[in-house]
Motif scaffolding. Structure first.
Motif, PDB file in Angstrom:
ATOM      1  N   GLY A 165       0.616  -1.385   0.085  1.00  0.00           N
ATOM      2  CA  GLY A 165      -0.045  -0.110  -0.094  1.00  0.00           C
ATOM      3  C   GLY A 165       0.711   1.487   0.096  1.00  0.00           C
ATOM      4  O   GLY A 165       0.314   2.287   0.451  1.00  0.00           O
ATOM      5  N   LYS A 166       2.052   1.157  -0.713  1.00  0.00           N
ATOM      6  CA  LYS A 166       2.833   2.511  -0.579  1.00  0.00           C
ATOM      7  C   LYS A 166       3.797   2.136  -1.689  1.00  0.00           C
ATOM      8  O   LYS A 166       4.275   1.165  -2.201  1.00  0.00           O
ATOM      9  N   SER A 167       4.620   3.358  -2.187  1.00  0.00           N
ATOM     10  CA  SER A 167       5.371   3.470  -3.255  1.00  0.00           C
ATOM     11  C   SER A 167       6.719   2.962  -2.516  1.00  0.00           C
ATOM     12  O   SER A 167       6.952   2.838  -1.380  1.00  0.00           O
ATOM     13  N   LEU A 168       7.509   2.220  -3.604  1.00  0.00           N
ATOM     14  CA  LEU A 168       8.826   1.817  -3.080  1.00  0.00           C
ATOM     15  C   LEU A 168       9.717   2.942  -2.431  1.00  0.00           C
ATOM     16  O   LEU A 168      10.543   2.457  -1.585  1.00  0.00           O
ATOM     17  N   LEU A 169       9.416   4.136  -2.826  1.00  0.00           N
ATOM     18  CA  LEU A 169      10.325   5.145  -2.448  1.00  0.00           C
ATOM     19  C   LEU A 169      10.079   5.378  -0.790  1.00  0.00           C
ATOM     20  O   LEU A 169      10.796   5.986  -0.077  1.00  0.00           O
ATOM     21  N   GLU A 170       8.696   4.957  -0.266  1.00  0.00           N
ATOM     22  CA  GLU A 170       8.485   4.851   1.311  1.00  0.00           C
ATOM     23  C   GLU A 170       9.114   3.740   1.924  1.00  0.00           C
ATOM     24  O   GLU A 170       8.704   3.887   3.313  1.00  0.00           O
ATOM     25  N   PHE A 171       9.536   2.795   1.071  1.00  0.00           N
ATOM     26  CA  PHE A 171       9.979   1.656   2.005  1.00  0.00           C
ATOM     27  C   PHE A 171      11.355   2.085   2.999  1.00  0.00           C
ATOM     28  O   PHE A 171      12.057   2.529   2.567  1.00  0.00           O
ATOM     29  N   ASP A 172      11.218   1.290   4.214  1.00  0.00           N
ATOM     30  CA  ASP A 172      12.291   1.471   4.900  1.00  0.00           C
ATOM     31  C   ASP A 172      13.783   0.842   4.455  1.00  0.00           C
ATOM     32  O   ASP A 172      13.347  -0.436   3.871  1.00  0.00           O
ATOM     33  N   LEU A 173      14.469   1.526   4.386  1.00  0.00           N
ATOM     34  CA  LEU A 173      15.919   0.832   3.917  1.00  0.00           C
ATOM     35  C   LEU A 173      16.959   1.084   5.232  1.00  0.00           C
ATOM     36  O   LEU A 173      16.873   1.749   5.989  1.00  0.00           O
ATOM     37  N   PRO A 174      17.965   0.045   5.133  1.00  0.00           N
ATOM     38  CA  PRO A 174      18.758  -0.121   6.178  1.00  0.00           C
ATOM     39  C   PRO A 174      19.745   1.269   5.913  1.00  0.00           C
ATOM     40  O   PRO A 174      19.887   1.874   4.810  1.00  0.00           O
ATOM     41  N   GLU A 175      20.583   1.725   6.800  1.00  0.00           N
ATOM     42  CA  GLU A 175      21.419   2.736   6.747  1.00  0.00           C
ATOM     43  C   GLU A 175      22.160   2.616   5.706  1.00  0.00           C
ATOM     44  O   GLU A 175      22.942   1.570   5.619  1.00  0.00           O
ATOM     45  N   GLY A 176      22.650   3.743   5.180  1.00  0.00           N
ATOM     46  CA  GLY A 176      23.531   3.600   3.865  1.00  0.00           C
ATOM     47  C   GLY A 176      22.986   3.202   2.655  1.00  0.00           C
ATOM     48  O   GLY A 176      23.831   2.985   1.649  1.00  0.00           O
ATOM     49  N   PHE A 177      21.752   3.019   2.633  1.00  0.00           N
ATOM     50  CA  PHE A 177      20.995   2.901   1.461  1.00  0.00           C
ATOM     51  C   PHE A 177      20.085   4.041   0.896  1.00  0.00           C
ATOM     52  O   PHE A 177      19.390   4.666   1.946  1.00  0.00           O
ATOM     53  N   ALA A 178      19.692   4.027  -0.283  1.00  0.00           N
ATOM     54  CA  ALA A 178      18.543   5.128  -0.505  1.00  0.00           C
ATOM     55  C   ALA A 178      18.251   4.840  -2.100  1.00  0.00           C
ATOM     56  O   ALA A 178      18.902   4.390  -2.924  1.00  0.00           O
ATOM     57  N   PHE A 179      16.893   5.384  -2.187  1.00  0.00           N
ATOM     58  CA  PHE A 179      16.328   5.624  -3.481  1.00  0.00           C
ATOM     59  C   PHE A 179      16.417   7.229  -3.891  1.00  0.00           C
ATOM     60  O   PHE A 179      16.143   7.894  -2.702  1.00  0.00           O
ATOM     61  N   ASN A 180      16.913   7.653  -4.879  1.00  0.00           N
ATOM     62  CA  ASN A 180      17.064   9.001  -4.954  1.00  0.00           C
ATOM     63  C   ASN A 180      17.784   9.937  -3.859  1.00  0.00           C
ATOM     64  O   ASN A 180      17.255  10.649  -3.007  1.00  0.00           O
ATOM     65  N   PRO A 181      19.122   9.571  -4.129  1.00  0.00           N
ATOM     66  CA  PRO A 181      19.977  10.113  -2.691  1.00  0.00           C
ATOM     67  C   PRO A 181      19.530  11.682  -2.775  1.00  0.00           C
ATOM     68  O   PRO A 181      19.586  12.443  -3.550  1.00  0.00           O
ATOM     69  N   LYS A 182      19.648  12.161  -1.497  1.00  0.00           N
ATOM     70  CA  LYS A 182      19.335  13.383  -1.307  1.00  0.00           C
ATOM     71  C   LYS A 182      20.685  14.471  -1.553  1.00  0.00           C
ATOM     72  O   LYS A 182      20.572  15.556  -1.924  1.00  0.00           O
ATOM     73  N   ASN A 183      21.687  13.826  -1.142  1.00  0.00           N
ATOM     74  CA  ASN A 183      23.069  14.568  -1.715  1.00  0.00           C
ATOM     75  C   ASN A 183      23.883  14.039  -2.783  1.00  0.00           C
ATOM     76  O   ASN A 183      24.696  13.050  -2.468  1.00  0.00           O
ATOM     77  N   PRO A 184      23.535  14.479  -3.920  1.00  0.00           N
ATOM     78  CA  PRO A 184      24.610  13.817  -4.971  1.00  0.00           C
ATOM     79  C   PRO A 184      25.954  13.904  -5.011  1.00  0.00           C
ATOM     80  O   PRO A 184      26.547  13.138  -5.285  1.00  0.00           O
ATOM     81  N   GLU A 185      26.675  14.846  -3.965  1.00  0.00           N
ATOM     82  CA  GLU A 185      28.036  14.662  -3.899  1.00  0.00           C
ATOM     83  C   GLU A 185      28.411  13.567  -3.063  1.00  0.00           C
ATOM     84  O   GLU A 185      29.732  13.218  -3.006  1.00  0.00           O
ATOM     85  N   ASP A 186      27.634  13.013  -2.563  1.00  0.00           N
ATOM     86  CA  ASP A 186      28.068  11.820  -1.718  1.00  0.00           C
ATOM     87  C   ASP A 186      28.050  10.540  -2.665  1.00  0.00           C
ATOM     88  O   ASP A 186      28.681   9.243  -2.353  1.00  0.00           O
ATOM     89  N   CYS A 187      27.782  10.754  -4.024  1.00  0.00           N
ATOM     90  CA  CYS A 187      27.603   9.701  -4.703  1.00  0.00           C
ATOM     91  C   CYS A 187      28.858   9.530  -5.808  1.00  0.00           C
ATOM     92  O   CYS A 187      29.400  10.480  -6.279  1.00  0.00           O
ATOM     93  N   ALA A 188      29.101   8.410  -6.530  1.00  0.00           N
ATOM     94  CA  ALA A 188      30.163   8.141  -7.650  1.00  0.00           C
ATOM     95  C   ALA A 188      29.454   8.440  -8.754  1.00  0.00           C
ATOM     96  O   ALA A 188      28.159   7.943  -8.814  1.00  0.00           O
ATOM     97  N   ALA A 189      29.775   9.148  -9.586  1.00  0.00           N
ATOM     98  CA  ALA A 189      29.085   9.585 -10.883  1.00  0.00           C
ATOM     99  C   ALA A 189      29.179   8.387 -11.780  1.00  0.00           C
ATOM    100  O   ALA A 189      29.897   7.578 -11.921  1.00  0.00           O
ATOM    101  N   THR A 190      28.331   8.334 -12.712  1.00  0.00           N
ATOM    102  CA  THR A 190      28.065   7.375 -13.768  1.00  0.00           C
ATOM    103  C   THR A 190      28.371   7.842 -15.001  1.00  0.00           C
ATOM    104  O   THR A 190      29.459   8.595 -15.241  1.00  0.00           O
ATOM    105  N   GLU A 191      27.222   8.026 -16.204  1.00  0.00           N
ATOM    106  CA  GLU A 191      27.426   8.270 -17.351  1.00  0.00           C
ATOM    107  C   GLU A 191      27.065   9.534 -17.555  1.00  0.00           C
ATOM    108  O   GLU A 191      26.264  10.244 -17.169  1.00  0.00           O
ATOM    109  N   ARG A 192      27.761  10.155 -18.748  1.00  0.00           N
ATOM    110  CA  ARG A 192      27.370  11.359 -19.367  1.00  0.00           C
ATOM    111  C   ARG A 192      26.101  11.082 -20.459  1.00  0.00           C
ATOM    112  O   ARG A 192      26.301  10.546 -21.454  1.00  0.00           O
TER     113      ARG A 192
END
Length: 331
Positions: A165-192
């Motif tokens: 009854g909820k979006s996958l975006l609302e599922f609880d995730l363990p610490e250190g995991f995220a969908f749509n991370p809040k701070n892009p600077e924390d992430c490794a870049a991928t493709e142009r």
């Protein structure tokens, strides 16, 4: 882990990979990590154990498979239930075999669904796209033929959303995991990405996942090396699923797979020296995780090998095997 670390350092020094994070852990909780290279070629910052990587298809086995098994634990579903039980409107005006396909068949890539479809070209409204996925005239092959299918896991994600009854975006995730991370600077870049007109950092690489809102059953999960190691350690120790569900997850379903996970076979991504009781999976962006239940350890290799482009040879297939063999030999 000295030889495995050396292999990674050589790959980065040769420019095959921008950066990488490697770690192993044992069931007693001891762990080793090694990081090398940068998160972003144009804004150099070192890869660390806390750098968030786009895990790509590791979403399937680190998120979707356990979540479906939790449905079974909670009595909300059985693996041999057909999709029509959960998504009754699917293909309602079509003569289709798809609603008869089961959760087990989708989990093991034996449902007959195609591997991929450019869903992101169908439109821009994520909710409308989900409905179109349900009503699309999918051509399904006979049950049993193994075809690695993102489409099957997209449908499993829709089942999870319907039953919880909820979006996958609302599922609880363990610490250190995220969908749509809040701070892009924390992430490794991928493709142009020519479609989105920029180097992706903190935005999911998979186009279909992005179009469907950033969280789907097949992709979208970001995670750090530290988080991935902690999660697979808990998974192996029975703190994520019940003993019965963990045994079911590990049980071979056909020659290539258990539930979602790959099992050792010629050309296995974890190398030739792992035990027969090993499960593993890789992700398109350059990620991978493996669990050796017989010897009691796990290892993860997270890279951003698609940065700045997927259209180049990085040697990631051979590197994974070599790293897995080096770790197994050392242990």
């Amino acid at each position: 882990m000295q030889q495995a670390s050396k292999l990674l350092a050589e790959a980065v020094s040769k420019g095959l990979l921008p950066g990488a994070a490697l770690g192993q852990c044992r069931l007693d909780g001891t762990a080793e990590v090694y990081c090398v290279g940068v998160k972003h070629l144009e804004k150099p910052g070192p890869v660390t154990p806390e750098t968030l990587f786009d895990l790509a298809s590791l979403t399937k086995v680190l998120f979707t498979v356990p979540q479906v098994l939790k449905l079974v634990e909670d009595g909300l579903a059985d693996l041999d239930d057909p999709l029509s039980r959960f998504l009754p409107e699917m293909s309602w005006i079509q003569d289709s075999e798809l609603p008869k396909r089961t959760l087990r068949q989708l989990l093991t890539h034996t449902s007959g669904l195609p591997a991929w479809e450019p869903i992101y070209t169908w439109g821009t409204d994520s909710n409308l796209l989900k409905q179109r996925v349900l009503q699309h005239r999918w051509e399904v092959k006979p049950v049993g033929e193994h075809v690695y299918s993102d489409i099957g896991y997209i449908l499993l994600g829709l089942v999870l959303e319907r039953l919880r009854g909820k979006s996958l975006l609302e599922f609880d995730l363990p610490e250190g995991f995220a969908f749509n991370p809040k701070n892009p600077e924390d992430c490794a870049a991928t493709e142009r990405d020519p479609w989105r007109g920029r180097i992706l950092q903190g935005l999911v690489h998979d186009e279909n996942c992005f179009a469907l809102g950033g969280a789907t059953g097949h992709a979208g999960l970001f995670g750090s090396l530290r988080a991935v190691l902690a999660y697979v350690h808990d998974l192996m120790n029975g703190r994520v699923l019940s003993k019965a569900a963990l045994e079911l997850m590990r049980r071979p379903q056909h020659a290539e797979r258990a539930l979602g996970w790959m099992i050792p076979q010629p050309g296995f991504s974890g190398g030739s020296l792992c035990s027969p009781q090993t499960l593993g999976h890789s992700g398109f962006t350059g990620t991978g995780v493996w669990m050796d239940f017989e010897r009691g350890y796990a290892w993860a290799l997270l890279t951003n090998r698609v940065h700045p482009s997927r259209h180049r040879e990085t040697g990631i297939v051979e590197l994974r095997k070599a790293v897995g063999n080096a770790i197994a030999a050392n242990l």
